[in-house]
Design an enzyme around this catalytic site. Structure first.
Site, PDB file in Angstrom:
ATOM      1  N   ASP A  69       0.988  -1.053  -0.180  1.00 14.62           N
ATOM      2  CA  ASP A  69       0.130  -0.013  -0.097  1.00 14.62           C
ATOM      3  C   ASP A  69       0.909   1.219   0.107  1.00 14.62           C
ATOM      4  O   ASP A  69       2.199   1.302   0.322  1.00 14.62           O
ATOM      5  CB  ASP A  69      -0.920  -0.039   1.165  1.00 14.62           C
ATOM      6  CG  ASP A  69      -0.258   0.123   2.605  1.00 14.62           C
ATOM      7  OD1 ASP A  69       0.874  -0.533   2.585  1.00 14.62           O
ATOM      8  OD2 ASP A  69      -0.778   0.929   3.372  1.00 14.62           O
ATOM      9  N   GLU A  96       0.238  -0.620   5.960  1.00 20.91           N
ATOM     10  CA  GLU A  96       1.457  -0.077   6.586  1.00 20.91           C
ATOM     11  C   GLU A  96       0.977   1.547   6.860  1.00 20.91           C
ATOM     12  O   GLU A  96       1.412   2.011   7.865  1.00 20.91           O
ATOM     13  CB  GLU A  96       2.552  -0.462   6.121  1.00 20.91           C
ATOM     14  CG  GLU A  96       3.942   0.068   7.112  1.00 20.91           C
ATOM     15  CD  GLU A  96       4.378   1.180   7.152  1.00 20.91           C
ATOM     16  OE1 GLU A  96       4.865   1.535   8.450  1.00 20.91           O
ATOM     17  OE2 GLU A  96       4.200   1.798   6.141  1.00 20.91           O
TER      18      GLU A  96
HETATM   19 ZN   LIG Z   1       6.880   2.314   4.027  1.00 19.29          ZN
END
Ligand SMILES: [Zn+2]
Length: 456
Positions: free
Chosen positions: A97, A159
């Protein structure tokens, strides 16, 4: 485990193999960058699903057993391939992501259209962290058909959105991720041509401090001079958090010392935008202050605005304080020390309350032992110079989840970034020359790790 050794010929073969692979690695990286996999809620989450599928397909093509797991958050990809019988095992982490691109107008070229300029590849995720994904794939491809170690690849999908479901993923799928070494490719190197292992990260605490001095606000002409106002009391209280030199004055907090790396005041002034004439605060080397000592910042205040001000003694005021902590510091203990300090320094008997809002652990790698030795040797093979131990002043909160879940594993934090990467900002980019070295280092690391065997 015993010493591993690779011959110079074997090392050169890996270098040559990775060089051959780079055009294909680069093309796959560009395909990943074209998928706008922004994990923040206001963005189209079908794109995050698409990027998970794209990563899964790349891993399947390398012969890994692949599953996409969703545990209440964004899709993560787990792939596994056995190594030779008895070989060590390694888990390779990255995330697929990305951060929101921000305003398109701030980008010189469109964020999701990878573009090369002056040896750098520009695009959101071109470095953070799709290049981390591709570095793992490059290392696997370099050993295609003869993987020297057992490998699990774990590519997270949220994340950049706080890794909220990571604890559940580790709880339910953690047994698949257990390994002798865990390579977390989400940081960077010290400078172009100067490799680094990220061995420390600071932890953090956020707290709200409230001050009350009066039952209700009153006229400053009638009562000022004898009754204290809450804003002035709060400011005196906050001022007690530093000594005159700007060191944190809260007693009992951990502090350490950074590695002796070249980082001077001029560079710090340039990078931080410090105004001419404004002094640096604190003591010790600049990197020690940034990586290994605590810092305290007032990040918000509830006080009457200048615009709405009237001649009044405020009855109450509040501030939010952010502390950064030495890598070894227990954050709960740090909060207690902060709280005690604030209560002890209440000016003029003002009523002070302190509430913990959020805390996160730092990271101090156990950066010794055979796995770290092989990691350092691999970096030296790839760059021709030994890696330095680097700290990061901020936090990567999920790393403490890995440390807690896999206490036996050597956790190695690497990455593709360099000081000009601008991860999270406009015009994020990847230095393509350094990227190849990252891929070479990881491929050599797998070979060196494979040559390690339990001692008899
Ligand atoms: Zn990163």
């Amino acid at each position: 485990m015993t010493d591993a050794a690779l011959t110079p010929d074997q090392i050169q073969q890996i270098r040559d193999r990775v060089a051959e692979l780079m055009p294909h690695v680069r093309a796959d990286l560009e395909e990943l960058v074209r998928i706008p996999s922004v994990s923040a809620t206001s963005f189209d989450q079908s794109q995050v699903a698409r990027s998970a599928e794209a990563v899964a397909e790349l891993l399947r093509r390398e012969g890994l057993d692949v599953e996409i797991v969703v545990e209440g958050g964004r899709p993560a990809v787990i792939g596994h391939l056995d190594g030779p019988e008895g070989a060590p095992t390694v888990t390779l982490y990255a995330h697929h992501d990305v951060q929101p691109p921000g305003d398109d107008a701030d980008w010189d070229t469109p964020p999701f259209e990878p573009t090369e300029r002056d040896g750098r590849l520009y695009g959101r995720g071109a470095a953070d962290d799709k290049a981390g994904v591709m570095a793992h794939l490059a290392a696997l491809r370099a050993h295609s058909g003869a993987l020297p170690v057992g490998v699990t690849v774990f590519v997270e999908g949220e994340e950049e959105f706080g890794s909220a479901s990571l604890p559940t993923i580790l709880e339910k799928h953690g047994h698949k991720l257990a390994a002798d070494a865990i390579v977390i490719a989400d940081s960077g190197n010290w400078a172009i041509g100067e490799p680094a292992l990220t061995t420390t990260l600071r932890g953090g605490v956020r707290a709200v401090v409230r001050v009350e001095t009066l039952d209700h606000s009153v006229h400053s002409g009638m009562f000022g001079g004898a009754a204290p106002d809450a804003v002035t009391a709060l400011i005196r209280l906050l001022a007690s958090l530093h000594d005159d030199a700007g060191n944190v004055a809260v007693q009992g907090l951990d502090e350490g010392t950074a590695a002796d790396l070249d980082y001077d005041e001029a560079r710090f002034r340039e990078e931080s935008g410090l105004l001419d004439g404004v002094e640096l605060i604190g003591s010790g080397s600049i990197l020690t202050r940034l990586w290994n000592k605590p810092s305290i910042t007032t990040i918000g205040m509830d006080v009457t605005s200048v615009e709405k001000a009237s001649n009044t003694l405020a009855a109450r005021a509040a501030a939010k304080v952010s502390m950064r902590l030495a890598p070894t510091q227990d954050p709960q203990a740090a909060f207690e020390l902060l709280r005690t300090h604030l209560l002890d320094h209440a000016p003029w008997g003002a009523r002070v309350t302190v509430d913990l809002e959020e805390h996160g652990s730092g990271f101090a790698a156990d950066a010794d032992g055979p796995v770290y030795d092989e990691a350092r040797a691999s970096f030296a093979d790839a760059w021709g110079t030994d890696p330095v131990d680097m700290g990061v002043g901020g936090s990567i909160p999920f790393i403490s989840d890995f440390v807690a879940r896999f206490p036996e594993a050597s956790i190695i934090v690497t990455g593709v970034e360099d000081p000009d990467t601008r991860a999270h900002g406009a015009n994020e980019s990847l230095h393509l020359g350094e990227f190849e070295k990252v891929c070479v280092a990881e491929a050599i690391f797998l070979a060196r790790l494979g040559a390690l065997r339990p001692a008899h």
